[in-house]
Design a protein around this motif. Structure first.
Motif, PDB file in Angstrom:
ATOM      1  N   LEU B 202       0.835  -1.187  -0.062  1.00  0.00           N
ATOM      2  CA  LEU B 202      -0.006  -0.042   0.190  1.00  0.00           C
ATOM      3  C   LEU B 202       0.988   1.274   0.104  1.00  0.00           C
ATOM      4  O   LEU B 202       0.602   2.083  -0.862  1.00  0.00           O
ATOM      5  N   SER B 203       1.853   1.147   0.902  1.00  0.00           N
ATOM      6  CA  SER B 203       2.742   2.513   0.749  1.00  0.00           C
ATOM      7  C   SER B 203       3.560   2.524  -0.280  1.00  0.00           C
ATOM      8  O   SER B 203       3.750   3.681  -0.878  1.00  0.00           O
ATOM      9  N   TYR B 204       4.059   1.666  -1.030  1.00  0.00           N
ATOM     10  CA  TYR B 204       4.453   1.660  -2.402  1.00  0.00           C
ATOM     11  C   TYR B 204       3.487   2.428  -3.492  1.00  0.00           C
ATOM     12  O   TYR B 204       3.823   3.334  -3.988  1.00  0.00           O
ATOM     13  N   LEU B 205       2.244   2.010  -3.456  1.00  0.00           N
ATOM     14  CA  LEU B 205       1.429   2.251  -4.241  1.00  0.00           C
ATOM     15  C   LEU B 205       0.980   3.831  -4.145  1.00  0.00           C
ATOM     16  O   LEU B 205       0.826   4.555  -4.929  1.00  0.00           O
ATOM     17  N   ILE B 206       1.079   4.042  -2.763  1.00  0.00           N
ATOM     18  CA  ILE B 206       0.696   5.411  -2.397  1.00  0.00           C
ATOM     19  C   ILE B 206       1.917   6.582  -3.008  1.00  0.00           C
ATOM     20  O   ILE B 206       1.602   7.675  -3.611  1.00  0.00           O
ATOM     21  N   ASN B 207       3.083   6.195  -2.903  1.00  0.00           N
ATOM     22  CA  ASN B 207       4.202   6.958  -3.416  1.00  0.00           C
ATOM     23  C   ASN B 207       4.200   6.962  -4.833  1.00  0.00           C
ATOM     24  O   ASN B 207       4.516   7.937  -5.373  1.00  0.00           O
ATOM     25  N   GLU B 208       4.044   5.788  -5.408  1.00  0.00           N
ATOM     26  CA  GLU B 208       3.920   5.840  -7.060  1.00  0.00           C
ATOM     27  C   GLU B 208       2.934   6.775  -7.636  1.00  0.00           C
ATOM     28  O   GLU B 208       3.271   7.487  -8.325  1.00  0.00           O
ATOM     29  N   ARG B 209       1.925   6.559  -6.731  1.00  0.00           N
ATOM     30  CA  ARG B 209       0.926   7.702  -7.210  1.00  0.00           C
ATOM     31  C   ARG B 209       0.885   9.304  -7.089  1.00  0.00           C
ATOM     32  O   ARG B 209       1.035   9.888  -8.050  1.00  0.00           O
TER      33      ARG B 209
END
Lengths: 219, 219
Positions: B202-209
């Protein structure tokens, strides 16, 4: 930055595992590791490891391998673990309470800012110094606090409604424990933990194995 | 039976989702559904659905679609949900207690037979009428009871040792909540729920976005 655009979900899902193994190595004072040695520990092939890590940059050095501390740091940055996230837990039943008590998350800079529930028997109780608040207060709370992640632990019948409300209030990431596929806008990220689906996968595999065993015995 | 041998893990992981949607349809008295209609609900393409279900048999009929009740039953059999499983929970901390209290599992014929912990403050307490027993009693308990699934909720430092013991006593399936990759014999099935890895995704995807958004804003 451009590099990141085409990372597949399969690679992304493997990153936390790299992080976990590298943290263990670092704890055990291992300074460097080859992709072959890492492969033996982690169970991916050495070429898969090189390929995965190449998605994000040039980490290894021919003949040297990876510097553990450096790679661990780089992966933690890629995973966004160098930043802090404010979270709320919505639903303080069994799963909500377990998540609230789960201390590992704090070490990862996930700061629990609030816990909310409908149940008057729970409202006012404290979990690790955080008072469970009335669901009616959630909307106002989200207006005042900047919350990065809403952790959804309500029953499935209420999950979509709660998610509609929190995303309307600007929360853009959902960690969902309700056994339902949430509908959200394109810019909202949902990561699901579907426990009953995991248990069904297990029962499928048990039966598949038992049937294979019966076939072998018949032969 | 031969058909089942080559089912990919990706298909297997989708089955519980089919089960979940079909159960909803059945509850809402929907008698039949085409792969196209099912596709709109479940989010897989119609051809994917036909391909997935064809792995297990001929369920659909041209021009009619799927009979919901029949398909639901067939998938429940494929998932092994028509059988009962005896389980034990090892580790009665936050996650262990939450799992013990999770009533959905009972409906799925997972019968909780025992809960075990080291902590003297927990031993003797009851969760849904099942007394938490001393870990020292586990080995003897496994000798007397036929347990299908051990649910591992102990800290990671103790998980491998506990799993070695229970598998030696004949338990052949593990539902693992400890953040560790267990080493087991080939005939033992492990299904992991790694919560911290899910949160890292989840934190990866937040940062990617967020990075994608910053790039867009710069353009």
């Amino acid at each position: 930055m451009e590099k990141k655009r085409s990372i597949s979900m399969a690679v992304i899902k493997r990153l936390p595992k790299y992080y976990r193994y590298l943290r263990e190595l670092d704890k055990n004072d291992v300074d460097r590791i080859s992709s072959k040695e890492l492969s033996e520990k982690i169970g991916f092939t050495a070429s898969q490891i090189r390929q995965d890590l190449n998605c994000f940059g040039d980490f290894g050095q021919q003949g040297y391998g990876y510097n553990v501390k450096d790679l661990l740091y780089q992966i933690s940055v890629i995973l966004g673990l160098n930043k802090a996230y404010n979270t709320v837990i919505i639903g303080a039943g069994n799963i909500g309470q377990a998540i609230a008590n789960y201390t590992t998350f704090d070490k990862m800079s996930f700061n629990l800012k609030g816990i909310f529930d409908l149940n008057v028997k729970l409202i006012g109780l404290k979990i690790r110094d955080i008072e469970i608040k009335d669901m009616d207060e959630l909307e106002g709370f989200l207006q005042e606090e900047e919350i990065d992640i809403a952790i959804i632990c309500v029953p499935k019948s209420r999950a979509q409604g709660v998610v509609d409300m929190v995303t309307n209030k600007g929360v853009k990431a959902i960690w969902n424990f309700a056994p339902i596929d949430l509908k959200v806008a394109d810019d909202v990220i949902v990561e699901n933990v579907h426990l009953s689906e995991s248990l069904m996968t297990l029962s499928y595999l048990i039966n598949e194995r038992n049937e294979a065993r019966e076939l072998t015995e018949e032969e």
